[in-house]
Design an enzyme around this catalytic site. Sequence first.
Site, PDB file in Angstrom:
ATOM      1  N   GLY A   8     -44.475  84.789  -9.633  1.00 27.90           N
ATOM      2  CA  GLY A   8     -43.513  84.160  -8.721  1.00 27.90           C
ATOM      3  C   GLY A   8     -44.010  82.811  -8.238  1.00 27.90           C
ATOM      4  O   GLY A   8     -43.776  82.412  -7.089  1.00 27.90           O
ATOM      5  N   GLY A  11     -41.670  80.268  -6.530  1.00 27.32           N
ATOM      6  CA  GLY A  11     -40.992  80.666  -5.299  1.00 27.32           C
ATOM      7  C   GLY A  11     -41.548  79.994  -4.056  1.00 27.32           C
ATOM      8  O   GLY A  11     -42.438  79.142  -4.134  1.00 27.32           O
ATOM      9  N   GLN A  12     -41.009  80.384  -2.908  1.00 26.64           N
ATOM     10  CA  GLN A  12     -41.365  79.719  -1.644  1.00 26.64           C
ATOM     11  C   GLN A  12     -42.863  79.793  -1.363  1.00 26.64           C
ATOM     12  O   GLN A  12     -43.486  78.797  -1.019  1.00 26.64           O
ATOM     13  CB  GLN A  12     -40.595  80.335  -0.465  1.00 26.64           C
ATOM     14  CG  GLN A  12     -40.790  79.565   0.832  1.00 26.64           C
ATOM     15  CD  GLN A  12     -40.448  80.353   2.088  1.00 26.64           C
ATOM     16  OE1 GLN A  12     -40.271  81.570   2.047  1.00 26.64           O
ATOM     17  NE2 GLN A  12     -40.368  79.669   3.207  1.00 26.64           N
ATOM     18  N   ASP A  34     -44.084  82.516 -13.888  1.00 25.95           N
ATOM     19  CA  ASP A  34     -42.761  82.763 -13.298  1.00 25.95           C
ATOM     20  C   ASP A  34     -41.780  82.945 -14.449  1.00 25.95           C
ATOM     21  O   ASP A  34     -42.135  82.698 -15.612  1.00 25.95           O
ATOM     22  CB  ASP A  34     -42.337  81.570 -12.401  1.00 25.95           C
ATOM     23  CG  ASP A  34     -41.359  81.994 -11.310  1.00 25.95           C
ATOM     24  OD1 ASP A  34     -40.268  82.479 -11.653  1.00 25.95           O
ATOM     25  OD2 ASP A  34     -41.686  81.853 -10.121  1.00 25.95           O
ATOM     26  N   ILE A  35     -40.539  83.347 -14.111  1.00 22.61           N
ATOM     27  CA  ILE A  35     -39.498  83.359 -15.154  1.00 22.61           C
ATOM     28  C   ILE A  35     -38.706  82.053 -15.128  1.00 22.61           C
ATOM     29  O   ILE A  35     -37.807  81.864 -15.922  1.00 22.61           O
ATOM     30  CB  ILE A  35     -38.536  84.568 -15.014  1.00 22.61           C
ATOM     31  CG1 ILE A  35     -37.978  84.663 -13.594  1.00 22.61           C
ATOM     32  CG2 ILE A  35     -39.216  85.855 -15.432  1.00 22.61           C
ATOM     33  CD1 ILE A  35     -36.843  85.651 -13.453  1.00 22.61           C
ATOM     34  N   ARG A  36     -39.028  81.185 -14.149  1.00 18.59           N
ATOM     35  CA  ARG A  36     -38.403  79.858 -14.103  1.00 18.59           C
ATOM     36  C   ARG A  36     -39.478  78.814 -14.356  1.00 18.59           C
ATOM     37  O   ARG A  36     -40.605  78.976 -13.906  1.00 18.59           O
ATOM     38  CB  ARG A  36     -37.823  79.577 -12.702  1.00 18.59           C
ATOM     39  CG  ARG A  36     -36.726  80.503 -12.296  1.00 18.59           C
ATOM     40  CD  ARG A  36     -36.339  80.250 -10.844  1.00 18.59           C
ATOM     41  NE  ARG A  36     -37.313  80.799  -9.907  1.00 18.59           N
ATOM     42  CZ  ARG A  36     -37.263  80.640  -8.579  1.00 18.59           C
ATOM     43  NH1 ARG A  36     -36.317  79.917  -8.031  1.00 18.59           N
ATOM     44  NH2 ARG A  36     -38.173  81.201  -7.797  1.00 18.59           N
ATOM     45  N   TYR A 142     -34.432  96.016   0.664  1.00 19.56           N
ATOM     46  CA  TYR A 142     -35.664  95.213   0.706  1.00 19.56           C
ATOM     47  C   TYR A 142     -36.759  95.968   1.462  1.00 19.56           C
ATOM     48  O   TYR A 142     -37.896  96.091   0.990  1.00 19.56           O
ATOM     49  CB  TYR A 142     -35.340  93.886   1.403  1.00 19.56           C
ATOM     50  CG  TYR A 142     -36.493  92.943   1.596  1.00 19.56           C
ATOM     51  CD1 TYR A 142     -37.051  92.263   0.528  1.00 19.56           C
ATOM     52  CD2 TYR A 142     -37.007  92.705   2.873  1.00 19.56           C
ATOM     53  CE1 TYR A 142     -38.095  91.373   0.715  1.00 19.56           C
ATOM     54  CE2 TYR A 142     -38.048  91.806   3.079  1.00 19.56           C
ATOM     55  CZ  TYR A 142     -38.588  91.143   1.992  1.00 19.56           C
ATOM     56  OH  TYR A 142     -39.617  90.263   2.177  1.00 19.56           O
ATOM     57  N   LYS A 146     -40.344  97.488   0.238  1.00 19.64           N
ATOM     58  CA  LYS A 146     -41.616  97.033   0.831  1.00 19.64           C
ATOM     59  C   LYS A 146     -42.453  98.220   1.324  1.00 19.64           C
ATOM     60  O   LYS A 146     -43.672  98.236   1.159  1.00 19.64           O
ATOM     61  CB  LYS A 146     -41.353  96.040   1.973  1.00 19.64           C
ATOM     62  CG  LYS A 146     -40.885  94.672   1.504  1.00 19.64           C
ATOM     63  CD  LYS A 146     -41.941  93.969   0.638  1.00 19.64           C
ATOM     64  CE  LYS A 146     -41.507  92.603   0.166  1.00 19.64           C
ATOM     65  NZ  LYS A 146     -42.444  92.014  -0.800  1.00 19.64           N
TER      66      LYS A 146
HETATM   67  N1  SER Z   1     -38.379  86.266   4.979  1.00 21.12           N
HETATM   68  C1  SER Z   1     -38.008  87.555   4.468  1.00 21.12           C
HETATM   69  C2  SER Z   1     -36.534  87.733   4.472  1.00 21.12           C
HETATM   70  O1  SER Z   1     -35.899  87.205   5.340  1.00 21.12           O
HETATM   71  C3  SER Z   1     -38.623  88.642   5.298  1.00 21.12           C
HETATM   72  O2  SER Z   1     -39.803  89.029   4.751  1.00 21.12           O
HETATM   73  O3  SER Z   1     -36.040  88.436   3.652  1.00 21.12           O
END
Ligand code: SER
Length: 319
Positions: A8, A11-12, A34-36, A142, A146
């Site tokens: 990743g 990503g951010q 990454d895949i991008r 999500y 996690k």
């Molecule tokens: N920043 C994340 C989200 O908003 C939380 O871990 O999904």
Amino acid sequence: MKQILVTGAVGQIGAELTTALRQRYGCEKVVATDIRMPVDKDLRDGGPFEFLDVLDPNHITRVMQIYQIGTIYHLAAVLSAIGESRPNVAWTINVNGLYNILEAARQYQCSLFFPSSIGAFGKLTPKDNTPQDTIQRPDTIYGVTKVAGELICDYYYKRFKVDTRGVRFPGLISCVAEPGGGTTDYAVEIFYEAIKHKKYTCYLKADTYLDMMYMPDALRAMVNLMEADGTRLLHRNAFNVTAMHFTPQQLAVEIRKHIPDFKISYEVDPVRQEIADSWPNYMDDSAARAEWGWKPEYDLEMMTSDMLGKIRQKIAVDD
Ligand code: SER
């Protein structure tokens, strides 16, 4: 020293972590994947870059055989708001992707960093000073992924002695790569809109408290935890870490100190509001402080002034 694999990496978190790791350990030591393809030239050409889909174990094996990987930062994941629109994708990437990476870490004897989140908590969790060890009944996909991730990482340490480590990140604020699809994204978008248009329409209510952290602190948290003496770690995975907590209204007040005519308005998105309402107001991060010396540097004031300065520079260069 063996090499470091980042999944990743576009990503951010990955974009900034890759650069920070290259500066710290040397460019050839860090394999970004990454895949991008990265649009950013420095990220793409500043060290090895490989196409890697964490859902394909063959991709992972290929990279493991080309490089001598000793540590993996597994950052490929789907965030909370996108997860609610595509739960099957969130489950597959967040759970199966992590499982494939854990298996690689076991077979190739690598340490592994896995980021959990404030999303691993739910409505039954104490909201203020949320303890390290507490009720975790999230009702977002999500959050479910996690919690599963925290548990499977603990299991791989206990069962196979894989050196898994991780934190529960709050919302992360940064200006290099956009977050994309999270509930805490407003705290990034607001800065761009404040500079470009002097106004921002927020999708969360004015008084919604959430934990937050500026990216330089998040990068230090990851590196410090991975470099920490393992014998001091009682928790290993899912350390609560935080740096500041505020509401959209409070962030707007802070931005107004720099842009006096900045205006915020509210158009609440019920999906993201419900998610935010189920997350802590602020976490207790004393276990991270005691076990590996966690200490944030940026508060709301410092973060705001740094973000505004960096985004202004970025916009000036792009223009
Ligand atoms: N920043 C994340 C989200 O908003 C939380 O871990 O999904």
